[in-house]
Design a protein around this motif. Structure first.
Motif, PDB file in Angstrom:
ATOM      1  N   LYS A 272     -16.988  10.521  23.570  1.00  0.00           N
ATOM      2  CA  LYS A 272     -17.756   9.449  24.214  1.00  0.00           C
ATOM      3  C   LYS A 272     -16.843   8.487  24.983  1.00  0.00           C
ATOM      4  N   ILE A 273     -17.367   8.000  26.089  1.00  0.00           N
ATOM      5  CA  ILE A 273     -16.756   6.857  26.772  1.00  0.00           C
ATOM      6  C   ILE A 273     -17.305   5.616  26.079  1.00  0.00           C
ATOM      7  N   ARG A 274     -16.475   4.919  25.357  1.00  0.00           N
ATOM      8  CA  ARG A 274     -16.964   3.799  24.549  1.00  0.00           C
ATOM      9  C   ARG A 274     -17.250   2.557  25.400  1.00  0.00           C
ATOM     10  N   GLU A 275     -16.368   2.296  26.377  1.00  0.00           N
ATOM     11  CA  GLU A 275     -16.547   1.098  27.195  1.00  0.00           C
ATOM     12  C   GLU A 275     -15.718   1.213  28.468  1.00  0.00           C
ATOM     13  N   VAL A 276     -16.308   0.752  29.560  1.00  0.00           N
ATOM     14  CA  VAL A 276     -15.539   0.548  30.783  1.00  0.00           C
ATOM     15  C   VAL A 276     -15.651  -0.927  31.132  1.00  0.00           C
ATOM     16  N   ASP A 277     -14.507  -1.606  31.128  1.00  0.00           N
ATOM     17  CA  ASP A 277     -14.470  -3.023  31.487  1.00  0.00           C
ATOM     18  C   ASP A 277     -13.819  -3.105  32.867  1.00  0.00           C
ATOM     19  N   ALA A 278     -14.674  -3.106  33.885  1.00  0.00           N
ATOM     20  CA  ALA A 278     -14.164  -3.052  35.264  1.00  0.00           C
ATOM     21  C   ALA A 278     -13.334  -4.277  35.617  1.00  0.00           C
ATOM     22  N   ASP A 279     -13.762  -5.448  35.155  1.00  0.00           N
ATOM     23  CA  ASP A 279     -13.025  -6.663  35.484  1.00  0.00           C
ATOM     24  C   ASP A 279     -11.659  -6.693  34.795  1.00  0.00           C
ATOM     25  N   ASN A 280     -11.582  -6.059  33.625  1.00  0.00           N
ATOM     26  CA  ASN A 280     -10.313  -6.010  32.888  1.00  0.00           C
ATOM     27  C   ASN A 280      -9.464  -4.804  33.277  1.00  0.00           C
ATOM     28  N   LEU A 281     -10.017  -3.970  34.170  1.00  0.00           N
ATOM     29  CA  LEU A 281      -9.345  -2.737  34.581  1.00  0.00           C
ATOM     30  C   LEU A 281      -8.929  -1.915  33.363  1.00  0.00           C
ATOM     31  N   SER A 282      -9.920  -1.633  32.483  1.00  0.00           N
ATOM     32  CA  SER A 282      -9.631  -0.869  31.279  1.00  0.00           C
ATOM     33  C   SER A 282     -10.818   0.013  30.911  1.00  0.00           C
ATOM     34  N   ILE A 283     -10.514   1.078  30.181  1.00  0.00           N
ATOM     35  CA  ILE A 283     -11.536   1.980  29.685  1.00  0.00           C
ATOM     36  C   ILE A 283     -11.168   2.345  28.253  1.00  0.00           C
ATOM     37  N   THR A 284     -12.156   2.367  27.368  1.00  0.00           N
ATOM     38  CA  THR A 284     -11.942   2.726  25.970  1.00  0.00           C
ATOM     39  C   THR A 284     -12.732   3.997  25.681  1.00  0.00           C
ATOM     40  N   VAL A 285     -12.040   4.996  25.123  1.00  0.00           N
ATOM     41  CA  VAL A 285     -12.625   6.338  24.998  1.00  0.00           C
ATOM     42  C   VAL A 285     -12.331   6.936  23.640  1.00  0.00           C
ATOM     43  N   ASP A 286     -13.160   7.927  23.267  1.00  0.00           N
ATOM     44  CA  ASP A 286     -12.846   8.774  22.119  1.00  0.00           C
ATOM     45  C   ASP A 286     -11.676   9.684  22.484  1.00  0.00           C
ATOM     46  N   ALA A 287     -10.917  10.082  21.475  1.00  0.00           N
ATOM     47  CA  ALA A 287      -9.729  10.906  21.728  1.00  0.00           C
ATOM     48  C   ALA A 287     -10.065  12.321  22.188  1.00  0.00           C
ATOM     49  N   GLY A 288     -11.298  12.758  21.943  1.00  0.00           N
ATOM     50  CA  GLY A 288     -11.685  14.106  22.345  1.00  0.00           C
ATOM     51  C   GLY A 288     -12.162  14.214  23.783  1.00  0.00           C
ATOM     52  N   CYS A 289     -12.155  13.119  24.519  1.00  0.00           N
ATOM     53  CA  CYS A 289     -12.589  13.157  25.921  1.00  0.00           C
ATOM     54  C   CYS A 289     -11.653  14.026  26.750  1.00  0.00           C
ATOM     55  N   ILE A 290     -12.252  14.882  27.573  1.00  0.00           N
ATOM     56  CA  ILE A 290     -11.469  15.663  28.528  1.00  0.00           C
ATOM     57  C   ILE A 290     -10.923  14.710  29.591  1.00  0.00           C
ATOM     58  N   LEU A 291      -9.683  14.932  30.002  1.00  0.00           N
ATOM     59  CA  LEU A 291      -9.054  14.028  30.963  1.00  0.00           C
ATOM     60  C   LEU A 291      -9.875  13.896  32.242  1.00  0.00           C
ATOM     61  N   ALA A 292     -10.401  15.002  32.755  1.00  0.00           N
ATOM     62  CA  ALA A 292     -11.196  14.955  33.989  1.00  0.00           C
ATOM     63  C   ALA A 292     -12.446  14.094  33.818  1.00  0.00           C
ATOM     64  N   GLU A 293     -13.001  14.048  32.604  1.00  0.00           N
ATOM     65  CA  GLU A 293     -14.192  13.230  32.362  1.00  0.00           C
ATOM     66  C   GLU A 293     -13.853  11.743  32.388  1.00  0.00           C
ATOM     67  N   ILE A 294     -12.647  11.401  31.989  1.00  0.00           N
ATOM     68  CA  ILE A 294     -12.201  10.009  32.079  1.00  0.00           C
ATOM     69  C   ILE A 294     -12.033   9.627  33.546  1.00  0.00           C
ATOM     70  N   HIS A 295     -11.496  10.555  34.337  1.00  0.00           N
ATOM     71  CA  HIS A 295     -11.409  10.307  35.784  1.00  0.00           C
ATOM     72  C   HIS A 295     -12.785  10.004  36.354  1.00  0.00           C
ATOM     73  N   GLU A 296     -13.769  10.816  35.974  1.00  0.00           N
ATOM     74  CA  GLU A 296     -15.129  10.653  36.506  1.00  0.00           C
ATOM     75  C   GLU A 296     -15.734   9.318  36.071  1.00  0.00           C
ATOM     76  N   ALA A 297     -15.530   8.936  34.819  1.00  0.00           N
ATOM     77  CA  ALA A 297     -16.082   7.675  34.327  1.00  0.00           C
ATOM     78  C   ALA A 297     -15.470   6.491  35.074  1.00  0.00           C
ATOM     79  N   ALA A 298     -14.185   6.572  35.359  1.00  0.00           N
ATOM     80  CA  ALA A 298     -13.533   5.502  36.116  1.00  0.00           C
ATOM     81  C   ALA A 298     -14.056   5.458  37.547  1.00  0.00           C
ATOM     82  N   GLU A 299     -14.222   6.622  38.147  1.00  0.00           N
ATOM     83  CA  GLU A 299     -14.689   6.689  39.538  1.00  0.00           C
ATOM     84  C   GLU A 299     -16.096   6.130  39.690  1.00  0.00           C
TER      85      GLU A 299
END
Length: 476
Positions: free
Chosen positions: A95-122
């Motif tokens: 799971k993507i736990r949180e995206v804090d755009a103003d803080n320029l940070s993302i909090t994720v589960d360790a099982g997230c695929i790297l490409a999925e983190i890219h997509e969540a940020a985008e």
């Protein structure tokens, strides 16, 4: 009932996988160098379930081997041959736990695929810069546990530089929860940094807070043929000056590496027809649409051509052409595999020593003779080079490569040591490089690592036999 059977009996049945076909997908490492056995694969759904697993394993002294996308090169996620070690995968914790755009940070589960983190940020018009050839399958927990490098380290650093905080289940079952994505936090030791690169030997990473960045509003990518290997670092410095340090990637590819790839995959196209022994893939990016990167790279290109350091080159005029350039770089390892495999040397030296190392290392291999072929490429901007030796065409690869490992590799590692470099740049130690650590590693560091392992994991439950081996160095 065996100890591992006692553990399995006390766990929810729905998180225990007994299917041998699935388990066998994790018992041989990516390079097919190590093969072990395991009676079960555990797939927890939450940090609480990971805690339960770890507590049971510690109670019954059952070893636990964390597995991710199985893309590592050092056997760090492969169980031993005893058939007594349990595998644990966090693939269901994605799971993507949180995206804090103003803080320029993302909090994720360790099982997230790297490409999925890219997509969540985008989706938030942001960017996570860790970029790897295996990003469609590797998991962020594995990236953190191996301190992955990637192709954007020139500008953004490696994984260690991108982690703000971690959630980790320690060997005694306690949860070290340090997920607050603060940029400044000086409350004592930065304990989360101890877990980065530990390859699961000190605990299991279950969550991470990561740094995000503004996306590129402009990007320029060029593929260059250069005259001499000694031109490498002056060109990087010049590119940095011309672009205002906007260079994100500066990749070296030897002409021999490209030849291996094109010989085995003729459908690929050469970006430059001019023959050369040395090529550079350079990319610069800026979040500002008005920086004028196109003009900066063109000026850098013209300067290099007039000074005869750049022989030829092409600047990508479309996203497809840019992807074609990177496709060549990412498939260099495949070219080696299709030509019988290689003896890999994942090393790093000072950036200022990179060209010298490549020259001296190449001389060592050529003096060895017997037709050895070289494939040299790497992340020049962070001092990491993959210096790989292949058998001659038509030779029996396994026997030849064994001889290379015995006779040539020690000379290469001796050279790295003389240059005050590292025998392990980005792949970690796993089980594969423990013998090298005994020869080239720092005895005091090895001793302290063993002491830390003893304090946090006295029962040797966490990924035993990896990173620190089984012995503490005697410094008496």
């Amino acid at each position: 009932m065996t100890p591992y059977e006692q553990v399995l009996a006390e766990l929810p049945a729905e998180i225990v996988v007994n299917d041998k076909d699935i388990i066998n997908g994790y018992t041989t490492d990516f390079r097919k160098k190590y093969t072990g056995e395991s009676p079960a694969l555990l797939r927890p759904r939450s940090t609480e379930e990971v805690t339960s697993i770890v507590k049971l394993c510690t109670l019954h002294s059952v070893a636990l081997v964390p597995v991710g996308g199985n893309t590592g090169y050092c056997g760090g996620a492969t169980p031993d041959v005893s058939g007594q070690q349990l595998l644990i995968s966090l693939q269901r914790m994605n799971k993507i736990r949180e995206v804090d755009a103003d803080n320029l940070s993302i909090t994720v589960d360790a099982g997230c695929i790297l490409a999925e983190i890219h997509e969540a940020a985008e989706q938030e018009n942001l960017m996570f810069p860790l970029s790897l050839g295996s990003q469609q399958s590797c998991q962020i927990g594995g990236n953190i546990s191996t301190n992955a490098g990637g192709v954007s380290a020139v500008r953004y650093g490696i994984t260690r530089d991108l982690v703000l905080g971690l959630e980790v289940v320690l060997p005694d079952g306690q949860v070290l929860s340090n997920l607050s994505p603060l940029r400044k936090d000086n409350r004592g030791y930065a304990l989360h940094q101890l877990l980065i690169g530990a390859e699961g030997s000190l605990g299991i990473v279950t969550g991470a807070s990561l740094r995000l960045f503004l996306p590129a509003a402009s990007r320029v990518t060029a593929f260059l043929a250069i005259n001499e290997i000694s031109d490498l670092m002056p060109l990087l410095a010049k590119a940095q000056r011309y672009t205002g340090e906007a260079v994100t990637s500066f990749e070296y590819i030897s002409g021999a590496s490209l030849d291996l790839l094109f010989a085995s995959k003729p459908e690929l196209r050469r970006p430059i027809q001019t023959p050369s022994e040395h090529f550079v893939l350079i990319e610069a990016a800026s979040s500002s649409p008005v920086l004028g990167l196109d003009q900066a790279i063109e000026a850098f290109f013209e300067d290099g051509m007039s000074g005869e350091t750049i022989v030829d080159g092409v600047i990508a005029t479309s996203e497809q052409q840019r992807q074609d350039f990177w496709n060549l770089r990412e498939h260099i390892p495949e070219g080696e595999v299709l030509n019988g495999g290689s003896v890999k040397h994942d090393v790093s030296v000072r950036i200022s020593d990179m060209a010298r190392f490549i020259e001296l290392g190449s001389d060592l291999v050529h003096r060895y003779g017997q037709g050895a072929r070289l494939s040299v490429y790497g992340h020049v901007g962070d001092g990491n080079v993959h210096f790989n030796v292949l058998a001659p065409e038509g030779a029996e690869s396994p026997a030849y490569l064994d001889e290379v490992s015995a006779k040539v590799s020690p000379c290469i590692y001796d050279l790295v040591a003389k240059l005050d470099g590292s025998f392990s740049a980005e792949y970690g130690l796993g089980q594969d490089k423990l013998p090298l650590d005994q020869i080239y590693g720092d005895p005091l560091k090895r001793h302290l690592m063993g002491k830390i392992k003893d304090v946090l994991d006295p029962n040797k439950v966490m990924n035993p036999g990896k990173v620190v081996g089984s012995q503490i160095c005697d410094l008496s």
